[in-house]
Design an enzyme around this catalytic site. Structure first.
Site, mmCIF file in Angstrom:
data_model
loop_
_atom_site.group_PDB
_atom_site.id
_atom_site.type_symbol
_atom_site.label_atom_id
_atom_site.label_comp_id
_atom_site.label_asym_id
_atom_site.label_seq_id
_atom_site.Cartn_x
_atom_site.Cartn_y
_atom_site.Cartn_z
ATOM 1 N N THR A 6 56.739 -132.031 14.306
ATOM 2 C CA THR A 6 56.565 -130.589 14.138
ATOM 3 C C THR A 6 57.656 -129.864 14.909
ATOM 4 O O THR A 6 57.758 -130.020 16.126
ATOM 5 C CB THR A 6 55.189 -130.133 14.663
ATOM 6 O OG1 THR A 6 54.159 -130.855 13.999
ATOM 7 C CG2 THR A 6 54.993 -128.638 14.408
ATOM 8 N N CYS A 10 45.866 -133.397 18.989
ATOM 9 C CA CYS A 10 47.068 -134.178 18.704
ATOM 10 C C CYS A 10 47.509 -134.876 19.987
ATOM 11 O O CYS A 10 47.636 -134.245 21.046
ATOM 12 C CB CYS A 10 48.195 -133.277 18.198
ATOM 13 S SG CYS A 10 49.632 -134.183 17.579
#
Length: 332
Positions: free
Chosen positions: A141, A298
Site C-alpha cells: 500500500t 494488518c
C-alpha cells in the site's frame, strides 16, 4: 478508329496495306482496347495518389485533460514500469522508496497535470520481479495519496532476510525499475463506511491504516472516529511516528494512536509487551460490538491470529478467510 489507324501508320510499326485486311482491323481493335485500359489505369493511380491512405487498424489517440490528472492504473491487468528516483533508510531494515509514475504519450509538462496512480483509498498495488528464474508478486500500500507528491508515489517496505520482493527492493538503486499493476483489494474507503474504526497494526502493516487516516482527515465532511493500536518490537521500529503524531494533533480528537512495544524503554508511557484483550477493549467503539464500527487489521500472521482470538473473546465476528468490505472485522 480512323484516328487510331493514322497514328499506327505514322509510327511505322505496321504497313498500311496490312491495316486494310481483316487481320489488320482486328489488330486495330486490340490496340484501341489496350489504350483505353491504360488511360483508365493512369486515372485511377492519379486519384489514389491524391487521396489519404486508408488505415486498416486505427488506434484511438489518448486525449489528456489539462485539469484532471491521468490515472496510470485503470485495470488490474496492466503492468507498468516505474522508475526508482529516491530511496531513504528509515531504520536498519526499512526503506522509503519513491517511484516516478510514467507520463503518458502526449503529456506536456506544465500543461497537463502530473500523472497519478489512480488507486482507491484502502486498496494496494502489486509489485513483480523475476527472482531466481521465478516471477514473484507481492502487494504493498503506498503511503502517499494521489497527487500528494505530483508524478510520484511512495512505498514503505521492511526488508526480511527470507523475503523475496522486500529483499529485491532493498537492493535496488536509483534509476532501476519495477513492474507495478493495480488496483487490488476488497477495501475501498468512503466517509459513510463506518462511524468508528478500531485499527490494529504491526510493523509495516501501518501502511493501509496511514493511507485511510490521511484521506479521512483531509475530508472536512468526514466525521469518522479512528483509534489506532500500533505494535512494534523496539521504539526505533515505529514507522511514520512523526506523521502519525502530527495527524493526531490536528484531528480535533477524531484520531488517536496508542503505541505498544515488546521492548519498552525506561519511562515509556505507551503499551508494553503484546497487544492484549484489555487494550483492544479500551479502544473499542463506545457503543460496543453492536455499534456501527469496524475493526481493521494488518500485520504479521502470528500477531493477526492472536488478535482474532482477542476479538472473538470480545464478541466480534470471526473474520472471513478473504475479507469483504461489509465485514465488521476486515483483515488486509
Amino acid at each position: 478508329m480512323d484516328t487510331v489507324k493514322q497514328l499506327v501508320v505514322k509510327s511505322g510499326l505496321v504497313d498500311v496495306k496490312y491495316l486494310n485486311t481483316p487481320e489488320g482491323e482486328m489488330y486495330l481493335q486490340i490496340a484501341v482496347a489496350s489504350v483505353a485500359v491504360g488511360i483508365a489505369l493512369a486515372l485511377y493511380l492519379a486519384t489514389a495518389a491524391k487521396s489519404e491512405p486508408k488505415k486498416i487498424l486505427e488506434t484511438p489517440e489518448l486525449t489528456l485533460s489539462t485539469t484532471e490528472a491521468h490515472a496510470m492504473l485503470p485495470t488490474i491487468t496492466d503492468w507498468h514500469r516505474m522508475k526508482l528516483v529516491d530511496k531513504t533508510a528509515l531504520s536498519h531494515n526499512t526503506n522509503l522508496y519513491v517511484f516516478e509514475i510514467p507520463r503518458p504519450t502526449g503529456h506536456v509538462k506544465g500543461i497537463h497535470p502530473e500523472p497519478v496512480l489512480g488507486l482507491p483509498i484502502g486498496q494496494h498495488i502489486s509489485v513483480s520481479a523475476e527472482i531466481d528464474g521465478k516471477n514473484i508478486v507481492r502487494s504493498y500500500t503506498p503511503t502517499t495519496l494521489d497527487g500528494e507528491d505530483p508524478g510520484r508515489f511512495h512505498l514503505l517496505v521492511k526488508a526480511y532476510e527470507q523475503g523475496n520482493i522486500s529483499r529485491y527492493l532493498s537492493l535496488l538503486t536509483v534509476g532501476q525499475e519495477v513492474k507495478v499493476k493495480g488496483p487490488k483489494g476488497k477495501f475501498v474507503y468512503n466517509r459513510d463506511l463506518a462511524d468508528h474504526f478500531l485499527m490494529i497494526a504491526g510493523g509495516t502493516g501501518i501502511t493501509p491504516m496511514y493511507q485511510i487516516i490521511k484521506a479521512s482527515l483531509a475530508d472536512e465532511e468526514d466525521k469518522t472516529q479512528m483509534r489506532l493500536i500500533y505494535a512494534n518490537v523496539n521504539e526505533d521500529d515505529i514507522l511514520l511516528r512523526k506523521e502519525l503524531d502530527d495527524l493526531q494533533a490536528r484531528s480535533n480528537g477524531r484520531f488517536q494512536v496508542y503505541y505498544v512495544l515488546n521492548n519498552a524503554p525506561a519511562g515509556w508511557t505507551g503499551g508494553q509487551g503484546f497487544i492484549t484483550h484489555e487494550m483492544i477493549k479500551s479502544h473499542m467503539p463506545a457503543g460496543g460490538v453492536g455499534s456501527k464500527g469496524k475493526v481493521l487489521m494488518c500485520g504479521p500472521p502470528p500477531m493477526m491470529n492472536a488478535m482474532k482470538g482477542h476479538l472473538d473473546g470480545l464478541g466480534y465476528p470471526k473474520p472471513n478467510t478473504i475479507s469483504k468490505l461489509d465485514d465488521q472485522v476486515f483483515l488486509f
